[in-house]
Design a protein around this motif. Structure first.
Motif, PDB file in Angstrom:
ATOM      1  N   TRP A 169       8.724  -4.098   0.154  1.00 28.61           N
ATOM      2  CA  TRP A 169       9.455  -2.831   0.224  1.00 28.61           C
ATOM      3  C   TRP A 169      10.920  -3.004  -0.159  1.00 28.61           C
ATOM      4  O   TRP A 169      11.438  -2.340  -1.059  1.00 28.61           O
ATOM      5  CB  TRP A 169       9.341  -2.266   1.636  1.00 28.61           C
ATOM      6  N   THR A 214       3.570   0.837   0.121  1.00 25.07           N
ATOM      7  CA  THR A 214       3.866  -0.586   0.255  1.00 25.07           C
ATOM      8  C   THR A 214       3.002  -1.216   1.343  1.00 25.07           C
ATOM      9  O   THR A 214       2.469  -0.509   2.201  1.00 25.07           O
ATOM     10  CB  THR A 214       5.355  -0.798   0.585  1.00 25.07           C
ATOM     11  N   PRO A 216       3.898  -3.364   4.066  1.00 27.97           N
ATOM     12  CA  PRO A 216       4.816  -4.233   3.324  1.00 27.97           C
ATOM     13  C   PRO A 216       4.545  -5.708   3.630  1.00 27.97           C
ATOM     14  O   PRO A 216       3.957  -6.042   4.652  1.00 27.97           O
ATOM     15  CB  PRO A 216       6.185  -3.814   3.873  1.00 27.97           C
ATOM     16  N   TRP A 244       2.768   3.341   4.002  1.00 25.70           N
ATOM     17  CA  TRP A 244       2.471   1.917   4.086  1.00 25.70           C
ATOM     18  C   TRP A 244       1.092   1.723   4.700  1.00 25.70           C
ATOM     19  O   TRP A 244       0.468   2.683   5.170  1.00 25.70           O
ATOM     20  CB  TRP A 244       3.558   1.165   4.848  1.00 25.70           C
TER      21      TRP A 244
END
Length: 289
Positions: A169, A214, A216, A244
């Motif tokens: 990210w 993402t 992440p 995410w």
């Protein structure tokens, strides 16, 4: 005909990626455990809350980007697979960007021309929502060319979502922010910047969105966790939102499970979980595998 022929092509393209071939045997086991062997609609939908842990199941070391056996291509493929699982039985299809599976008209519509130079966004994944009465061609060698002809005819009835997928990210948040700004902007003749080519542009679509998804990949202590952090601010106002592979954290990121209601609700004739249950019962889309 239905969107399932296009979905099958999109998934065949993923199955040809070596990263997917290496990771899928591990990921499938984890995904099956989390979803009740793909039989529980609620758990299938909530896989979006767990994609990060699934992605890390193929970890070769610490939780940093360099040690992930999945990498960027793996994350894009996993996101595409999950989207298509939930979209099963609907008129929405997710695909990694490729001329082999994305209609040429939509690639033209998202092309940016700056002077004499043409480029496309870093759109790792895109989602098409076709209208209910869309005339899908018969499967065969000419499927994509015939599909593109229909897309060109119906572009004003089609919704398109571009999804940029990144494992990290902090290092990448500024890229989707800038692309989203470009697509939102109206450029005058003096700028020499144009959106679209061959007579097609995102402005001709029924709806267009740009999102960021993402993992992440950062360790828990290093990932963004506050709305005041610059990485969060950069993607806070994307037209399609910021997501995410974890449960939603207010002010930071939404679970990927939320993207369906946020951006693609017109794909569903009933609510998302009821649609998944119908697909499971009818063995539609990816549930037929």
């Amino acid at each position: 005909m239905t969107a399932e022929n296009h979905r099958a092509l999109a998934m065949d393209a993923i199955k040809g990626i070596k990263t997917w071939q290496d990771c899928w045997p591990v990921w499938e086991i984890e995904l099956s455990k989390l979803s009740g062997n793909f039989s529980d609609a609620k758990k299938v939908h909530e896989l979006g809350n767990h994609l990060r842990e699934v992605f890390f199941a193929t970890n070769t070391g610490g939780r940093d980007q360099g040690s992930l056996s999945g990498g960027g291509a793996g994350w894009e493929s996993l996101v595409t697979w999950y989207l298509n699982l939930v979209f099963s039985g609907t008129n929405a299809v997710a695909m990694r960007q490729s001329q082999a599976v994305v209609p040429r008209t939509l690639l033209d519509a998202t092309t940016i021309r700056y002077g004499n130079h043409q480029t496309n966004t870093e759109s790792d994944v895109c989602v098409i929502v076709y209208p209910d009465d869309f005339d899908f061609p018969d499967p065969g060698k000419s499927f994509m060319s015939e599909l593109d002809k229909e897309v060109a005819k119906r572009i004003g009835d089609i919704e398109l979502g571009i999804i940029q997928c990144k494992t990290n990210w902090n290092d990448n948040a500024q890229v989707p922010m800038l692309w989203d700004m470009v697509y939102r902007a109206s450029f005058g003749p003096g700028t020499n910047i144009h959106i679209g080519m061959n007579g097609y542009s995102v402005k001709h679509l029924r709806r267009f969105s740009y999102s960021f998804v993402t993992v992440p990949s950062q360790k828990e202590g290093r990932m963004p966790n506050s709305s005041t952090q610059m990485a969060v601010k950069r993607v806070a106002n994307l037209t399609g939102g910021n997501y995410w592979g974890m449960a939603t954290k207010s002010g930071v990121a939404l679970s990927l499970a939320e993207i369906f209601d946020s951006n693609f609700s017109n794909a569903f004739k009933v609510n998302v979980r009821a649609s998944i249950q119908n697909a499971i019962a009818g063995k539609l889309g990816l549930f037929s595998a």
